[in-house]
Design an enzyme around this catalytic site. Structure first.
Site, PDB file in Angstrom:
ATOM      1  N   ASP A  12       0.857  -1.186   0.000  1.00  0.00           N
ATOM      2  CA  ASP A  12       0.000   0.000   0.000  1.00  0.00           C
ATOM      3  C   ASP A  12       0.893   1.236   0.000  1.00  0.00           C
ATOM      4  OD1 ASP A  12      -2.049  -1.754   0.117  1.00  0.00           O
ATOM      5  OD2 ASP A  12      -2.851  -1.089   2.044  1.00  0.00           O
ATOM      6  N   ASP A 134     -15.476  -3.754  -1.552  1.00  0.00           N
ATOM      7  CA  ASP A 134     -15.021  -3.190  -0.278  1.00  0.00           C
ATOM      8  C   ASP A 134     -16.244  -2.981   0.607  1.00  0.00           C
ATOM      9  OD1 ASP A 134     -12.377  -3.076  -1.230  1.00  0.00           O
ATOM     10  OD2 ASP A 134     -12.771  -1.153  -2.202  1.00  0.00           O
TER      11      ASP A 134
END
Length: 241
Positions: A12, A134
């Site tokens: 990330d 998500d």
């Protein structure tokens, strides 16, 4: 049940650094490396067959912010790389494909621009398009997980199947970065022969990978547990078969 679970380390990116968030909270980030490229090379050296890269700044702002860094990772690695975060314009998706990104991950776009998803599935091999599921309490969150929607995970899947999507990345936001365990009941409910499911969020020990393999998901994106040492990548790769 799949014959093998693909283990996919996550990188990330935030302000050019390799970080992990807690439950997607940008205010609760931990920096694990100032050199994400070195991290990517290490995961490849350790045996990873694929890498998952997220431009967190892009997810939050709506436009890629770590494009050059993503390009460096893709160009230096010989394994396929899938990239998400801020891919909300057709030209951005094309640029990423053109520099060698193997798969692009679409989250907010799947909610706000279904025509773009449909076009990409027709212009490219649909296997190169991943739609991110998500979820927070069963409903899809967008714009860097900051905005709630009233669309359920199943509703989004049905909409995406209609436009040609075949692969989904499911993340339980409340499990992400918590080192607890994946939302196994929700994941089990999603597994189907009609499409591929990759699981993410809460994976913190080798036993979780065995459970995901038995459920029948295609792959597992592992983030924080790899960085804290809770999961050893080589052991995970061995346990995935």
């Amino acid at each position: 049940m799949t014959a093998e679970l693909e283990i996919i380390p996550a990188i990330d990116l935030k302000a050019g650094q390799c970080v992990r968030l807690y439950q997607g909270d940008f205010g609760m980030s931990t920096v694990y490396s100032l050199d994400p490229l070195a991290v990517a090379i290490n995961w490849q050296t350790e045996g990873a067959k694929r890498l998952h890269v997220v431009d967190l700044d892009g997810a939050s702002s709506g436009k890629p912010r770590n494009y050059d860094l993503v390009g460096s990772i893709v160009q230096r690695l010989s394994i396929p790389v899938q990239v998400g975060g801020g891919i909300r314009e057709l030209e951005v998706a094309r640029q990423l494909m053109d520099i060698g990104v193997d798969r692009i991950v679409l989250g907010t776009t799947a909610i706000q621009n279904i025509d773009m998803v449909k076009y990409l599935c027709s212009e490219y091999d649909p296997n190169r398009i991943i739609v991110a599921l998500d979820a927070r309490n069963g409903f899809i969150a967008i714009n860097g997980w900051k905005e709630e929607t009233s669309i359920s995970v199943r509703e989004l899947i049905d909409q995406m199947l209609d436009v040609g999507v075949v692969r989904f990345l499911y993340t339980d936001i409340l499990r992400d970065g918590t080192l607890t365990e994946p939302n196994f009941p929700a994941i089990m409910d999603l597994v189907s022969t009609k499409y591929h499911i990759v699981a993410s969020g809460g994976i913190s020990e080798i036993a979780h990978l065995g459970h995901l393999l038995r459920i029948g998901v295609e792959g597992a994106v592992i983030g924080k547990a790899l960085y804290t040492g809770g999961i050893d990548l080589k052991q995970a790769l061995s346990a995935s078969k």
